[in-house]
Design an enzyme around this catalytic site. Structure first.
Site, PDB file in Angstrom:
ATOM      1  N   GLU A 152      -4.092   2.118  -7.455  1.00 54.22           N
ATOM      2  CA  GLU A 152      -4.431   3.234  -6.565  1.00 54.22           C
ATOM      3  C   GLU A 152      -3.505   4.409  -6.864  1.00 54.22           C
ATOM      4  O   GLU A 152      -2.403   4.488  -6.302  1.00 54.22           O
ATOM      5  CB  GLU A 152      -4.236   2.822  -5.104  1.00 54.22           C
ATOM      6  CG  GLU A 152      -5.121   1.690  -4.654  1.00 54.22           C
ATOM      7  CD  GLU A 152      -5.372   1.767  -3.153  1.00 54.22           C
ATOM      8  OE1 GLU A 152      -6.540   1.899  -2.765  1.00 54.22           O
ATOM      9  OE2 GLU A 152      -4.410   1.731  -2.376  1.00 54.22           O
ATOM     10  N   HIS A 196       0.857  -1.195   0.000  1.00 56.83           N
ATOM     11  CA  HIS A 196       0.000   0.000   0.000  1.00 56.83           C
ATOM     12  C   HIS A 196       0.892   1.245   0.000  1.00 56.83           C
ATOM     13  O   HIS A 196       1.944   1.268   0.644  1.00 56.83           O
ATOM     14  CB  HIS A 196      -0.910  -0.005   1.230  1.00 56.83           C
ATOM     15  CG  HIS A 196      -1.997   1.015   1.146  1.00 56.83           C
ATOM     16  ND1 HIS A 196      -1.763   2.357   1.378  1.00 56.83           N
ATOM     17  CD2 HIS A 196      -3.303   0.910   0.817  1.00 56.83           C
ATOM     18  CE1 HIS A 196      -2.892   3.025   1.214  1.00 56.83           C
ATOM     19  NE2 HIS A 196      -3.843   2.169   0.871  1.00 56.83           N
TER      20      HIS A 196
HETATM   21  P1  PGA Z   1      -9.523   6.054   0.406  1.00 53.22           P
HETATM   22  O1  PGA Z   1      -8.309   5.027   0.609  1.00 53.22           O
HETATM   23  O2  PGA Z   1     -10.698   5.240  -0.051  1.00 53.22           O
HETATM   24  O3  PGA Z   1      -9.742   6.655   1.750  1.00 53.22           O
HETATM   25  O4  PGA Z   1      -9.076   7.040  -0.631  1.00 53.22           O
HETATM   26  C1  PGA Z   1      -8.099   4.000  -0.303  1.00 53.22           C
HETATM   27  C2  PGA Z   1      -6.894   3.197   0.099  1.00 53.22           C
HETATM   28  O5  PGA Z   1      -5.964   3.781   0.666  1.00 53.22           O
HETATM   29  O6  PGA Z   1      -6.842   1.983  -0.108  1.00 53.22           O
END
Ligand code: PGA
Length: 265
Positions: free
Chosen positions: A172, A86
């Protein structure tokens, strides 16, 4: 295949009782709930339909690693999915080399891995081609052990074959996480398509991309400011197989709406 919603609680909530309450409210099929380590056992104890996840894992099975948690320990708690790489962990110093080892170890242990990749804003500003190139480089480095036949040991080979179907990628973009500024669904879809193609292609030269595996079943999730208002527009995209949800997963009313939308997608 049904679309998956992954709830990443991050370092929330404060108590096991609150985590259990949140998880109970969102306990449905095609949902993965990833609470912080101290609450995994409590949440796992109440889930009937959702599947248990973890937010990180260490690459070794046991030993003198203060503060780390192994795949074996997670599996013993009933964890089936683990988020690896992440961006919030990378920001704290986790390198691609570490991510690579974590992915390999978790797959070898039989966990499903949600490998997170995504470009920072400075790269995205240079355009989509630059973003694709960034993500491609991350995937090559992060999947080196998983995709490199030569590095594969006999001990790992069977697990790696199985692992091929246990790998999910979460796209992401860093600038979309926790900012309220989600990517455009069409852009996220184009990136998901690119990732799938990359992982199912056998490049002619070893250095040109992850090689060896054909990963026809690789699923790609989108993450970054997904909420009840926009989740449908991501899940309607055929290349996007689900969403990784941070902030909105802490709001049961909103997350339930998202579950309804996901089950109709
Ligand atoms: P968020 O986070 O939905 O708060 O933008 C997503 C993530 O970090 O996986």
């Amino acid at each position: 295949m049904s679309k998956l919603l992954v709830a990443n609680y991050k370092m929330n909530p404060r108590t096991a009782a609150e985590a259990v309450r949140l998880a109970r409210a969102c306990d449905a099929k095609n949902v993965v709930i990833a609470p912080p380590f101290p609450f995994i056992a409590a949440v796992g104890g109440v889930l009937k339909n959702a599947v248990l996840g973890a937010q990180d894992v260490f690459w070794d099975g046991s030993g003198a690693y203060t503060g780390e948690v192994s795949s074996i320990q997670l599996k013993a708690l009933g964890v089936r999915y683990v988020i690896v790489g992440h961006s919030e962990r990378r920001a704290l110093g986790e390198t691609d080399a570490m991510v690579n080892k974590k992915v390999g170890a978790a797959l070898a242990a039989g966990l499903k891995v949600i490998l997170c990749v995504g470009e920072p804003l400075a790269v995205r500003k240079r355009g989509f081609a630059a973003a694709k190139n960034f993500v491609k480089k991350q995937l090559i480095k992060d999947l080196r052990e998983t995709t490199n036949y030569k590095l594969q040991t006999v001990r790992l080979s069977r697990a790696h074959r199985r692992g091929a179907t246990n790998l999910l990628i979460a796209y992401e973009p860093l600038w979309a996480i926790g900012t309220g500024r989600a990517a455009k669904p069409a852009d996220a879809s184009a990136m998901a398509k690119f990732i799938k193609k990359l992982l199912t292609t056998h490049p002619s030269t070893p250095s040109s991309g992850p090689r060896g595996y054909s990963l026809p079943t690789v699923r790609v999730l989108y993450g970054g400011s997904v909420n009840a208002g926009n989740v449908g527009s991501f899940l309607v995209e055929p290349n996007i197989d689900g969403a990784l949800v941070g902030g909105a997963s802490l709001k049961p009313v909103e997350f339930k709406k998202m579950m309804r939308i996901a089950s109709n997608s």
